[in-house]
Each structure stands twice: as C-alpha cells, then as structure tokens.
Design a protein around this motif. Sequence first.
Motif, mmCIF file in Angstrom:
data_model
loop_
_atom_site.group_PDB
_atom_site.id
_atom_site.type_symbol
_atom_site.label_atom_id
_atom_site.label_comp_id
_atom_site.label_asym_id
_atom_site.label_seq_id
_atom_site.Cartn_x
_atom_site.Cartn_y
_atom_site.Cartn_z
ATOM 1 N N GLU A 140 0.810 -1.223 0.000
ATOM 2 C CA GLU A 140 0.000 0.000 0.000
ATOM 3 C C GLU A 140 0.844 1.274 0.000
ATOM 4 O OE1 GLU A 140 -3.470 1.607 -0.865
ATOM 5 O OE2 GLU A 140 -3.173 -0.547 -0.589
ATOM 6 N N PRO A 141 1.886 1.392 0.847
ATOM 7 C CA PRO A 141 2.750 2.578 0.764
ATOM 8 C C PRO A 141 3.440 2.702 -0.591
ATOM 9 C CG PRO A 141 3.082 1.483 2.852
ATOM 10 C CD PRO A 141 2.235 0.570 2.022
ATOM 11 N N PHE A 142 3.790 1.570 -1.192
ATOM 12 C CA PHE A 142 4.426 1.621 -2.514
ATOM 13 C C PHE A 142 3.454 2.152 -3.561
ATOM 14 C CE2 PHE A 142 5.007 -0.353 -6.680
ATOM 15 C CZ PHE A 142 6.214 0.221 -7.031
ATOM 16 N N ILE A 143 2.219 1.687 -3.526
ATOM 17 C CA ILE A 143 1.210 2.156 -4.484
ATOM 18 C C ILE A 143 1.022 3.662 -4.351
ATOM 19 C CG2 ILE A 143 -1.258 2.082 -5.050
ATOM 20 C CD1 ILE A 143 -1.087 -0.956 -4.272
ATOM 21 N N ALA A 144 0.916 4.147 -3.114
ATOM 22 C CA ALA A 144 0.745 5.581 -2.873
ATOM 23 C C ALA A 144 1.943 6.370 -3.408
ATOM 24 C CB ALA A 144 0.563 5.842 -1.382
ATOM 25 N N ALA A 145 3.150 5.847 -3.186
ATOM 26 C CA ALA A 145 4.364 6.531 -3.655
ATOM 27 C C ALA A 145 4.450 6.503 -5.172
ATOM 28 C CB ALA A 145 5.596 5.872 -3.031
ATOM 29 N N ASP A 146 4.049 5.407 -5.787
ATOM 30 C CA ASP A 146 4.099 5.289 -7.241
ATOM 31 C C ASP A 146 3.120 6.262 -7.895
ATOM 32 O OD1 ASP A 146 5.139 3.651 -9.578
ATOM 33 O OD2 ASP A 146 2.980 3.411 -9.862
ATOM 34 N N VAL A 147 1.908 6.315 -7.370
ATOM 35 C CA VAL A 147 0.901 7.244 -7.908
ATOM 36 C C VAL A 147 1.375 8.685 -7.735
ATOM 37 C CG1 VAL A 147 -1.446 8.137 -7.618
ATOM 38 C CG2 VAL A 147 -1.042 5.676 -7.593
ATOM 39 N N ALA A 148 1.975 8.998 -6.578
ATOM 40 C CA ALA A 148 2.462 10.359 -6.325
ATOM 41 C C ALA A 148 3.543 10.751 -7.329
ATOM 42 C CB ALA A 148 3.003 10.465 -4.900
ATOM 43 N N LEU A 149 4.425 9.812 -7.669
ATOM 44 C CA LEU A 149 5.482 10.108 -8.645
ATOM 45 C C LEU A 149 4.884 10.379 -10.021
ATOM 46 C CD1 LEU A 149 8.441 10.355 -9.446
ATOM 47 C CD2 LEU A 149 8.481 7.865 -9.784
ATOM 48 N N HIS A 150 3.957 9.552 -10.443
ATOM 49 C CA HIS A 150 3.328 9.759 -11.749
ATOM 50 C C HIS A 150 2.574 11.090 -11.792
ATOM 51 C CE1 HIS A 150 4.213 6.026 -13.882
ATOM 52 N NE2 HIS A 150 4.132 5.419 -12.714
ATOM 53 N N MET A 151 1.913 11.424 -10.698
ATOM 54 C CA MET A 151 1.201 12.703 -10.645
ATOM 55 C C MET A 151 2.180 13.873 -10.720
ATOM 56 S SD MET A 151 -1.991 12.199 -8.025
ATOM 57 C CE MET A 151 -3.457 11.288 -8.559
ATOM 58 N N ALA A 152 3.353 13.715 -10.117
ATOM 59 C CA ALA A 152 4.358 14.781 -10.156
ATOM 60 C C ALA A 152 4.909 14.960 -11.570
ATOM 61 C CB ALA A 152 5.494 14.467 -9.181
ATOM 62 N N VAL A 153 5.035 13.855 -12.307
ATOM 63 C CA VAL A 153 5.466 13.962 -13.710
ATOM 64 C C VAL A 153 4.430 14.746 -14.502
ATOM 65 C CG1 VAL A 153 5.881 12.669 -15.843
ATOM 66 C CG2 VAL A 153 6.870 11.866 -13.685
ATOM 67 N N VAL A 154 3.165 14.425 -14.287
ATOM 68 C CA VAL A 154 2.091 15.149 -14.976
ATOM 69 C C VAL A 154 2.097 16.620 -14.558
ATOM 70 C CG1 VAL A 154 -0.399 15.315 -15.337
ATOM 71 C CG2 VAL A 154 0.694 13.067 -15.224
ATOM 72 N N ALA A 155 2.302 16.882 -13.275
ATOM 73 C CA ALA A 155 2.340 18.269 -12.792
ATOM 74 C C ALA A 155 3.467 19.053 -13.441
ATOM 75 C CB ALA A 155 2.492 18.286 -11.268
ATOM 76 N N ALA A 156 4.573 18.373 -13.733
ATOM 77 C CA ALA A 156 5.721 19.040 -14.370
ATOM 78 C C ALA A 156 5.446 19.420 -15.817
ATOM 79 C CB ALA A 156 6.958 18.151 -14.285
ATOM 80 N N SER A 157 4.336 18.932 -16.373
ATOM 81 C CA SER A 157 3.951 19.335 -17.734
ATOM 82 C C SER A 157 3.452 20.773 -17.757
ATOM 83 C CB SER A 157 2.841 18.415 -18.264
ATOM 84 O OG SER A 157 1.589 18.706 -17.644
ATOM 85 N N HIS A 158 2.977 21.253 -16.603
ATOM 86 C CA HIS A 158 2.429 22.609 -16.470
ATOM 87 C C HIS A 158 1.264 22.852 -17.430
ATOM 88 C CE1 HIS A 158 5.458 23.945 -13.563
ATOM 89 N NE2 HIS A 158 6.294 23.192 -14.251
ATOM 90 N N ASN A 159 0.542 21.777 -17.717
ATOM 91 C CA ASN A 159 -0.701 21.864 -18.486
ATOM 92 C C ASN A 159 -1.837 21.652 -17.489
ATOM 93 O OD1 ASN A 159 -3.103 20.929 -19.892
ATOM 94 N ND2 ASN A 159 -1.850 20.740 -21.728
#
Length: 236
Positions: A140-159
């Motif tokens: 469960e902590p791994f899933i949360a960390a993985d989703v957070a990383l993917h969301m941060a990549v999307v956030a870095a798109s600045h779209n």
Amino acid sequence: MPLTSPRRSALVDQVIAQLRNQITTGEWPVGSRIPTEPELVELLGVARNTVREAVRALAHNGLLDIRQGSGTYVIATSELAGVMHRRFAGADPRHIAELRSTLESSAARLAAERRTARDLVQLDALLARREEAWSGGDAEPFIAADVALHMAVVAASHNEVLIELYADLGDLVADWLRTDVGTELDPAAHLDHARLIEAIRRGDGDAAASEAAGYPFVCLAEEGRGRPAGVTAAGG
C-alpha cells in the motif's frame, strides 16, 4: 411549498461542504473510514438527519461508499473522480492501460520541455520515496508513492487541464495498481522509473514519452495480454 425549508437545505449544504473539505484536503484519504454518524453529529453539532442527508449526498456524488455493517468509506477525492471511478471501475484493464499510456507519455514529453528546477527536486524526492517504499515490502505505501510520482510527472507538464484530468483519474489508477501489485511486492516485478526522471531532467522529450508510454503495459504483458505495437516495456 418546498419539501425542505431553505434554512434546512442551507444547513445540509454546509455539512456537505465541511465533509467534502475533509476529503479534498486529504484529512480523510481515499480508502479511509469516516467517523460514524453519532460521531459526526457530536463533531458538527447538528441533527442526525442532517448528517445522514449530507453523507447520502456525497455517496450519490461518488465520494463516499456506505457499507452496511462496516461503515462509510472515502472512494474518491472529487465528484468527477467519483463519476470516473463508478464508470470505469469494471473497465477492461487493457483499456485503462491504453488511457494511462496516452496521458502519461504526453505529460512526460511536456515535462521534459517545461520542467523547472523545483519540479526536478520534487521528482527526485518522490523517486527516492518510491524506492524506499518498495524496499519496505508493504504494497500500500508503494502504491501511494508510485501514484504520487506519476502525478508529479504530470504536474511538471504545467498543463492545467491535463493535471486536473489526471488527478481525477488518480483513484482509478491506484485501484488498477492495487489489483496488479496485490498484497505482497514481488522483487521480480520491480519497475525502475529512474530513466524516466533522467530523460525529463535532460530535456529529452522523445525518451521521456517512450519510457512513460510503456509502464502501464508491463503487468498486462506479464499476464499474456500483450501491448500495442511500438510500445516497449520500460521497467527494470
């Protein structure tokens, strides 16, 4: 005459707003059980019927799931996320993978072009957190960390539109990962995301997009479902 007086409707709306705020701010995270009806009555200082109406409204909107004999649980962080969760929860995993691949590869390409120094610091921190969570062995902590990383990549798109859309898909993505990962982490299934972050760091949009595009299909390939032509696994 209205079925409920304006004053009562306003009170229910206020309670709905307070409960929604607890969800959207993360005070009540997805998967958590909210306080019981008597506890909410005491906390909010309102009648039981008011609390019940507010909870039912949020359940109808897809944020809460009322489970008889167990309690009421948070299942989404916004109304749109709730709609998506209900609509796509039973979708073909391959179709979810294809959607993720399309969104995440586009976001990764934009992130490589637009990332800031602050974005890179955040991505490095979340990558380290993901690796630490994997080493811990708890799914469960791994899933949360993985989703957070993917969301941060999307956030870095600045779209902003892409960011909001992906955020509303976040709960569905977490459920999808939860099904694939299971309750125990398999060392043979570890998928390294360092190449994605490095491609974003050096501004290589093609490499970043290619890395991100393959991730959602790795588990499907392992189950014998294959992947679209031209998409390669990016794990390690």
